[in-house]
Design a protein around this motif. Structure first.
Motif, PDB file in Angstrom:
ATOM      1  N   ASP A 157      45.382  85.312 -15.218  1.00 46.59           N
ATOM      2  CA  ASP A 157      45.375  86.177 -16.403  1.00 46.59           C
ATOM      3  C   ASP A 157      45.750  87.611 -16.045  1.00 46.59           C
ATOM      4  O   ASP A 157      46.517  88.259 -16.768  1.00 46.59           O
ATOM      5  CB  ASP A 157      44.005  86.140 -17.079  1.00 46.59           C
ATOM      6  N   ARG A 180      49.643  87.800 -15.059  1.00 44.69           N
ATOM      7  CA  ARG A 180      50.618  87.665 -16.140  1.00 44.69           C
ATOM      8  C   ARG A 180      50.645  88.894 -17.057  1.00 44.69           C
ATOM      9  O   ARG A 180      51.516  89.004 -17.912  1.00 44.69           O
ATOM     10  CB  ARG A 180      50.345  86.403 -16.943  1.00 44.69           C
ATOM     11  N   GLN A 181      49.697  89.802 -16.875  1.00 45.69           N
ATOM     12  CA  GLN A 181      49.718  91.056 -17.627  1.00 45.69           C
ATOM     13  C   GLN A 181      50.521  92.145 -16.919  1.00 45.69           C
ATOM     14  O   GLN A 181      50.694  93.235 -17.455  1.00 45.69           O
ATOM     15  CB  GLN A 181      48.281  91.545 -17.844  1.00 45.69           C
ATOM     16  N   ASP A 207      53.781  94.151 -15.088  1.00 46.04           N
ATOM     17  CA  ASP A 207      55.071  94.568 -15.645  1.00 46.04           C
ATOM     18  C   ASP A 207      56.144  93.501 -15.494  1.00 46.04           C
ATOM     19  O   ASP A 207      57.011  93.362 -16.371  1.00 46.04           O
ATOM     20  CB  ASP A 207      55.531  95.860 -14.966  1.00 46.04           C
ATOM     21  N   ALA A 254      55.706  91.020 -18.341  1.00 48.66           N
ATOM     22  CA  ALA A 254      55.565  91.540 -19.704  1.00 48.66           C
ATOM     23  C   ALA A 254      56.647  91.028 -20.660  1.00 48.66           C
ATOM     24  O   ALA A 254      56.336  90.648 -21.800  1.00 48.66           O
ATOM     25  CB  ALA A 254      55.551  93.070 -19.681  1.00 48.66           C
ATOM     26  N   SER A 286      58.170  88.269 -20.894  1.00 50.47           N
ATOM     27  CA  SER A 286      58.002  86.868 -21.289  1.00 50.47           C
ATOM     28  C   SER A 286      56.597  86.559 -21.781  1.00 50.47           C
ATOM     29  O   SER A 286      56.269  85.388 -21.999  1.00 50.47           O
ATOM     30  CB  SER A 286      58.323  85.957 -20.101  1.00 50.47           C
ATOM     31  N   SER A 287      55.764  87.574 -21.930  1.00 42.25           N
ATOM     32  CA  SER A 287      54.351  87.388 -22.306  1.00 42.25           C
ATOM     33  C   SER A 287      53.634  86.492 -21.308  1.00 42.25           C
ATOM     34  O   SER A 287      52.751  85.711 -21.668  1.00 42.25           O
ATOM     35  CB  SER A 287      54.227  86.820 -23.722  1.00 42.25           C
ATOM     36  N   GLY A 288      54.009  86.600 -20.039  1.00 44.49           N
ATOM     37  CA  GLY A 288      53.318  85.879 -18.987  1.00 44.49           C
ATOM     38  C   GLY A 288      53.842  84.507 -18.677  1.00 44.49           C
ATOM     39  O   GLY A 288      53.297  83.814 -17.821  1.00 44.49           O
ATOM     40  N   LYS A 289      54.905  84.087 -19.349  1.00 41.67           N
ATOM     41  CA  LYS A 289      55.436  82.742 -19.124  1.00 41.67           C
ATOM     42  C   LYS A 289      56.405  82.736 -17.947  1.00 41.67           C
ATOM     43  O   LYS A 289      57.057  83.727 -17.654  1.00 41.67           O
ATOM     44  CB  LYS A 289      56.135  82.224 -20.379  1.00 41.67           C
ATOM     45  N   TRP A 340      64.158  85.288 -19.655  1.00 42.46           N
ATOM     46  CA  TRP A 340      63.117  84.268 -19.591  1.00 42.46           C
ATOM     47  C   TRP A 340      63.544  83.105 -20.474  1.00 42.46           C
ATOM     48  O   TRP A 340      64.473  83.226 -21.269  1.00 42.46           O
ATOM     49  CB  TRP A 340      61.759  84.836 -20.017  1.00 42.46           C
TER      50      TRP A 340
END
Length: 221
Positions: free
Chosen positions: A41, A44-45, A47, A50, A52-55, A67
């Motif tokens: 968690d 994935r936050q 830079d 960012a 890809s929202s962590g994907k 991404w």
């Protein structure tokens, strides 16, 4: 270029992005991050994640960031001049792009009930009816591509390309399904699994120490 991917044992979308980078022939740095570990968690936050929202996968190329595996295929197709991923014939290319897009957006039951696990080959099972329908559609697509455009090559459109990249994780799942398999499908699946890129990925997956228990159980059926 730098490609950030998840566990090679489990991450089917990472496999597609990685195969695309290998197919491009361009040099790239590979960064593997363990999915769902204690730092997931927080990681994935950062830079780098960012956009890809962590994907994963996510490809950085200087200031450019891409991404989603199919977007990575298209970005690298443009970057390499358009000759490494799609058939040159426009009719074949139209079909190939349609098949890749269908794989990208469809087959939800297969994804949900038969996740990728490179390290395991389970005894063949009888899939649920919704999965059987999706497997039938995949067989239909493969048969059409091979019959119309396969030629003397081993892959769906002759030479290894974007469509084979999109279906590669499905091939790893289908080892546990399809019994008996149509002869053309068996030959195609073997060709994908024996491709040097796939062999490299499979070998690396076998060496990983990370285990995600929820992905280690065979699907019921």
């Amino acid at each position: 270029m730098k490609l950030i991917i998840g566990n090679k044992a489990y991450s089917s979308w990472s496999l597609r992005g990685w195969l695309a980078c290998k197919q491009s022939g361009l040099p790239f740095e590979e960064v593997v991050v363990p999915l769902y570990d204690a730092d997931w968690d927080k990681r994935r936050q950062g830079d780098e994640f960012a956009p890809s929202s962590g994907k994963v996968p996510i490809l950085w190329d200087g200031e450019a960031v891409v991404w989603d595996s199919l977007a990575i295929v298209e970005y690298l197709n443009d970057k390499t001049g358009g000759g490494k991923f799609w058939p040159t014939d426009p009719v074949a290319r139209a079909m190939a792009r349609s098949m890749a897009a269908e794989m990208h957006s469809g087959f939800a039951s297969l994804r949900r009930k038969h996740g990728m696990n490179i390290r395991q080959v389970y005894p063949p099972s009888t899939p649920d009816p919704d999965v059987i329908v999706e497997l039938g559609r995949i067989m239909e697509l493969w048969a059409q591509a091979r019959a119309r455009f396969g030629g003397d090559g081993e892959f769906l459109f002759g030479a290894f390309g974007a469509v084979d990249i999109m279906f590669a994780p499905v091939v790893t799942r289908d080892r546990d399904l399809f019994a008996p398999r149509p002869r053309f499908a068996q030959s195609y699946m073997l060709a994908v699994l024996q491709h040097p890129f796939m062999q490299d990925w499979i070998a690396a997956a076998q060496e990983e120490d990370w285990v995600i228990e929820q992905f280690e159980k065979p699907a019921s059926g």
